[in-house]
Design an enzyme around this catalytic site. Structure first.
Site, PDB file in Angstrom:
ATOM      1  N   GLY A  10      26.539  28.561  24.012  1.00 54.19           N
ATOM      2  CA  GLY A  10      26.118  29.560  23.016  1.00 54.19           C
ATOM      3  C   GLY A  10      25.172  30.567  23.656  1.00 54.19           C
ATOM      4  N   ARG A  38      33.018  28.896  26.096  1.00 56.36           N
ATOM      5  CA  ARG A  38      33.240  27.492  26.433  1.00 56.36           C
ATOM      6  C   ARG A  38      34.527  27.466  27.262  1.00 56.36           C
ATOM      7  NH1 ARG A  38      30.177  27.741  21.153  1.00 56.36           N
ATOM      8  NH2 ARG A  38      28.282  26.735  21.830  1.00 56.36           N
ATOM      9  N   ASP A  52      22.953  21.714  27.886  1.00 54.66           N
ATOM     10  CA  ASP A  52      23.267  20.477  28.615  1.00 54.66           C
ATOM     11  C   ASP A  52      24.734  20.397  29.024  1.00 54.66           C
ATOM     12  OD1 ASP A  52      23.802  20.176  25.869  1.00 54.66           O
ATOM     13  OD2 ASP A  52      23.789  17.998  26.035  1.00 54.66           O
ATOM     14  N   THR A  60      19.323  28.009  25.643  1.00 58.20           N
ATOM     15  CA  THR A  60      19.858  27.596  24.336  1.00 58.20           C
ATOM     16  C   THR A  60      18.751  27.711  23.297  1.00 58.20           C
ATOM     17  OG1 THR A  60      20.605  25.710  23.000  1.00 58.20           O
ATOM     18  CG2 THR A  60      19.473  25.163  25.044  1.00 58.20           C
ATOM     19  N   ASP A 112      18.553  25.928  20.784  1.00 60.53           N
ATOM     20  CA  ASP A 112      18.350  24.626  20.137  1.00 60.53           C
ATOM     21  C   ASP A 112      17.138  23.852  20.658  1.00 60.53           C
ATOM     22  OD1 ASP A 112      20.691  25.276  18.866  1.00 60.53           O
ATOM     23  OD2 ASP A 112      21.952  24.008  20.121  1.00 60.53           O
ATOM     24  N   ASP A 134      17.119  21.533  22.881  1.00 59.95           N
ATOM     25  CA  ASP A 134      17.498  20.117  22.818  1.00 59.95           C
ATOM     26  C   ASP A 134      17.517  19.450  24.188  1.00 59.95           C
ATOM     27  OD1 ASP A 134      19.622  21.584  23.744  1.00 59.95           O
ATOM     28  OD2 ASP A 134      21.117  20.691  22.413  1.00 59.95           O
ATOM     29  N   ARG A 167      22.012  22.613  16.059  1.00 57.15           N
ATOM     30  CA  ARG A 167      23.030  21.589  16.323  1.00 57.15           C
ATOM     31  C   ARG A 167      22.479  20.205  15.967  1.00 57.15           C
ATOM     32  NH1 ARG A 167      27.399  22.117  21.074  1.00 57.15           N
ATOM     33  NH2 ARG A 167      26.755  24.256  20.900  1.00 57.15           N
TER      34      ARG A 167
END
Ligand code: ADP
Ligand code: F6P
Length: 347
Positions: free
Chosen positions: A11, A77, A108, A130, A132, A134, A176
């Site tokens: 993303g 992707r 990741d 990202t 996120d 994460d 996410r």
């Protein structure tokens, strides 16, 4: 002359362009020409025409896009990249271009691709890109601070109208499977409820009771921040059976922000409204914090590749950049600020 390459993958996130620009500036300083790979790993496997796959990045190309959101190199992707055959193809592609190292800006998943290339002998450096946040090994990732600022602005605007009408608001944010954007947004806006995916089997009735008690105490404009991934970890509850007495129900419709607001509304008797912030979280210019992180991480990435060091990722610890082996940074699990989560939901 030793060339390096850079790509963005997964993303898009605010700060990717800033990072690519800084890689261009530092590689120019180091005397290493830079190739920009387009559309993530797709640009390495001959999927598109050469002009859609890569281009020489000069400072002239990059300087005007440094502040822009999105990613100039495009991102994507790439299903093929899970397979060794395509990873080998990518290494050959880079070697044919005389590239001695690759900077991968992504999350990741993109790091897994970088790890595969490093194992095949192509030095790769990962920069966390990202919204996120994460990646457990790093305090932040490019775009996270920007996304949180977008959410904070949105919640403040939503709160103004909530307050005017004496009605609570549910606000869904991205992330996410990670609740970091939700927790930081809730903490920065004084939201009364935050719901995140890290809490397994969370009970919707707990939040119904909490909202009821807030309203009874006179807080008629409470804010409920929910992370998009949280619906998957909710304790099973037949909300459609409950809602069918009040509103139209589509058989099998999963929990979502609208359903959540409806349950809260009909269980508490208050006019709860729902909001979804969506892709605006990814589409803003990077904040100063994200742009500064782009600067420092690009510098470290170029320095490592200049020394022939690969198989490393850049992160932030105690406010400064550092690097560590990709293998140690993966696999990763979201970092969960449980203490903050509890405080927000108990004040
Ligand atoms: P992010 O990098 O934001 O986590 P994704 O998980 O969608 O995003 O991964 C981005 C891309 O990275 C994938 O489309 C694929 O090309 C590559 N990738 C992900 N996982 C692997 C893997 N295990 N091996 C090789 N490449 C991978
Ligand atoms: O990983 C970044 C992110 O924006 C997540 O927060 C979100 O779940 C996902 O990407 C959305 O992906 P897509 O752009 O494919 O809709």
């Amino acid at each position: 002359m030793k060339k390096i390459a850079v790509l963005t993958s997964g993303g898009d996130s605010p700060g990717m362009n800033a990072a690519v620009t800084e890689v261009a500036r530092f590689s120019a300083l180091a005397g290493m020409p830079l190739i920009g790979i387009k559309r993530g790993y797709n640009g390495l496997i001959g999927k598109f025409s050469p002009e859609d796959s890569y281009q020489q990045l000069t400072l002239d190309t990059m300087l005007d896009i440094a502040d822009l959101p999105g990613t100039y190199l495009r991102t994507a992707r790439c299903e093929e990249f899970y397979h060794l055959e395509y990873q080998q193809k990518a290494v050959k592609f880079l070697r044919d271009l005389n590239v001695a190292g690759l900077v991968v800006i992504g999350g990741d998943g993109s790091y897994q691709g970088a790890l595969a290339l490093s194992k095949l002998g192509m030095p790769c450096i990962g920069i966390p890109g990202t919204i996120d946040n994460d990646l457990e090994y790093s305090e932040t990732s490019l775009g996270f601070d920007t996304a949180v600022n977008v959410c904070v602005d949105a919640v403040r605007a939503i709160r103004a109208t909530s307050r005017s009408h004496d009605r609570p608001a549910v606000v869904e944010v991205m992330g996410r499977n990670c609740g970091d954007i939700a927790i930081s947004t809730a903490m920065s806006t004084g939201a009364e409820i935050v719901i995140v995916p890290e809490v397994k089997n969370w009970d919707l009735m707990f939040f119904v009771d909490r909202l009821n008690s807030l309203v009874r105490r006179g807080n008629t404009r409470a804010t409920i921040v929910v992370a998009e991934g949280a619906y998957k970890t909710m304790k099973p509850y037949d909300f459609n059976a409950f809602l069918k007495d009040y509103t139209q129900v589509f058989e099998g419709e999963p929990m979502n922000v609208r359903r959540l607001a409806h349950v809260l509304r009909y269980k508490t008797g208050t006019e709860v409204r729902y909001n979804l912030i969506g892709y605006t979280q990814r589409g803003h210019e990077p904040t100063a914090q994200d742009a500064a992180f782009a600067f420092e991480s690009a510098h470290m990435a170029v320095e490592l590749l200049k020394q022939g060091i690969g198989n490393e990722v850049i992160g932030m610890r105690h406010g400064r950049v550092f690097h560590m082996p990709i293998e140690k940074a993966l696999p990763t699990k979201p970092k969960f600020k449980k203490d903050i989560y509890r405080l927000i939901n108990s004040l």
